[in-house]
Design an enzyme around this catalytic site. Structure first.
Site, mmCIF file in Angstrom:
data_model
loop_
_atom_site.group_PDB
_atom_site.id
_atom_site.type_symbol
_atom_site.label_atom_id
_atom_site.label_comp_id
_atom_site.label_asym_id
_atom_site.label_seq_id
_atom_site.Cartn_x
_atom_site.Cartn_y
_atom_site.Cartn_z
ATOM 1 N N LYS A 53 -35.711 7.792 38.735
ATOM 2 C CA LYS A 53 -34.434 7.865 37.319
ATOM 3 C C LYS A 53 -35.112 8.061 35.902
ATOM 4 O O LYS A 53 -34.438 8.983 35.069
ATOM 5 C CB LYS A 53 -33.680 7.157 37.977
ATOM 6 C CG LYS A 53 -32.789 6.927 39.453
ATOM 7 C CD LYS A 53 -32.038 5.681 39.796
ATOM 8 C CE LYS A 53 -31.468 5.967 41.013
ATOM 9 N NZ LYS A 53 -31.178 4.765 41.949
ATOM 10 N N GLN A 97 -29.371 -1.029 39.481
ATOM 11 C CA GLN A 97 -29.759 -0.844 41.517
ATOM 12 C C GLN A 97 -29.494 -2.209 42.273
ATOM 13 O O GLN A 97 -29.002 -3.370 42.451
ATOM 14 C CB GLN A 97 -31.651 -1.509 40.988
ATOM 15 C CG GLN A 97 -31.742 -0.347 42.309
ATOM 16 C CD GLN A 97 -31.565 1.420 42.852
ATOM 17 O OE1 GLN A 97 -31.066 2.130 42.101
ATOM 18 N NE2 GLN A 97 -31.610 1.129 43.782
ATOM 19 N N ASP A 120 -22.187 5.616 38.492
ATOM 20 C CA ASP A 120 -22.840 5.101 39.912
ATOM 21 C C ASP A 120 -21.256 5.170 41.003
ATOM 22 O O ASP A 120 -20.786 6.118 42.207
ATOM 23 C CB ASP A 120 -22.501 4.212 40.398
ATOM 24 C CG ASP A 120 -24.476 3.918 40.839
ATOM 25 O OD1 ASP A 120 -25.369 4.715 41.709
ATOM 26 O OD2 ASP A 120 -25.547 2.685 40.601
#
Ligand code: GUN
Length: 296
Positions: A53, A97, A120
């Site tokens: 990422k 994460q 997200d």
């Protein structure tokens, strides 16, 4: 002929578009988008994802702030970091994460994120907006990437039966909510099947479009699908390579060879959904940046 859906190529195209737009915005506003990525613990797969990422951000001109915290990080410490990132002007998007270590309450952390920075799409406000069809939100990256691939391969989705295998909060449930909406990019009849089904093939055989996010290798085989189906394989499973001893190989949740024989189109693993998930994060970060800076 089966069409192999090249997610890597599509992701590359979108990435180039994002890079061009970021470049223009930088010149015009003298600012660049920023994404904070937070990893707690030493899970090797998560470490790889987070590193990738960071690299993706760099390639398109998004500034990446990486926070790698030890496994013993307390919930309070993580909450403090999230709140600090919420308040930072140079951070447009925040990604924590998952999974988090067991001693940290995942929903508490997600609820603490500023929904406007939740690239997200996991904050309950954004989940709610996805369900009601409010587009002022961020779509979770994997389903969003799957939708993009489906849109590029199926011209008229109206009334198509889309069957999802798996009911996770990250893929299955948001995928269903995205694809059931009444718009051109969706408008499907949606079924989710999961481990409670005595026989998932009863459902998978009905699919015009099949999205498999079971989290287990090769759960869908050729006899479980109908001729002409479009198959999106979300699975990434590392197994011992039967050909090269001592080596690992990546396989999906679909038994590729025999399903490909019947499918009209199918995503490979690797090179299908994976690159799309990554690029949709960049797209969401760019959207967050524009909103944050009131750029139309
Ligand atoms: N873990 C697996 N997939 C994801 C994802 O899309 N976002 C985050 N934050 N964690 C994940």
């Amino acid at each position: 002929m089966t069409d192999v859906i090249d997610g890597k190529k599509v992701a590359e195209e979108i990435k180039n578009e994002i890079a061009r737009e970021v470049d223009l915005l930088k010149k015009k506003h003298d600012k660049q988008p920023g994404l904070a990525v937070v990893l707690v613990g030493e899970d090797p797969a998560s470490q790889v994802y987070v590193r990738m990422k960071g690299r993706d951000c760099e390639q398109v001109g998004i500034e990446s702030f990486q926070y790698t915290l030890p496994e013993e990080t307390t919930q309070e410490e993580l909450l403090k970091l999230v709140k600090e990132l919420n308040g930072r002007d140079d951070v447009d998007g925040i990604l924590v994460q998952l999974p988090l270590p067991a001693h940290i309450n995942e929903s508490l952390i997600l609820n603490t994120l500023d929904p406007k920075k939740d690239v997200d799409g996991f904050h309950p406000v954004n989940v709610g907006k996805l369900v009601t069809g409010d587009e002022d939100t961020f779509y979770p990256c994997t389903p969003y990437g799957c939708q993009e691939l489906i849109n590029r391969h199926v011209s008229d989705l109206k009334g198509k039966h889309l069957v999802i295998v798996g009911r996770s909060n990250i893929v299955g449930k948001p995928m269903a909510n995205l694809m059931v909406q009444k718009n051109q990019r969706a408008n499907c009849i949606v079924t989710i099947c999961h481990t409670a089904a005595p026989d998932i093939s009863y459902y998978t055989r009905q699919a015009d479009i099949l999205v498999v996010a079971a989290g287990r290798p090769e759960v869908v085989s050729g006899e479980m699908v109908k001729e002409g189906v479009v198959v999106i394989d979300v699975g990434i499973n590392r197994i011992d390579d039967p050909v090269n001893e001592g080596k690992k190989k990546l396989i999906g949740d679909v038994r590729y060879e025999d399903v490909a024989e019947k499918a009209s189109a199918i995503t490979p693993v690797p090179g299908g959904v994976g690159p799309m998930t990554r690029v949709m994060l960049l797209k969401n970060t760019l959207k967050a940046f524009k909103q944050h800076n009131n750029i139309a």
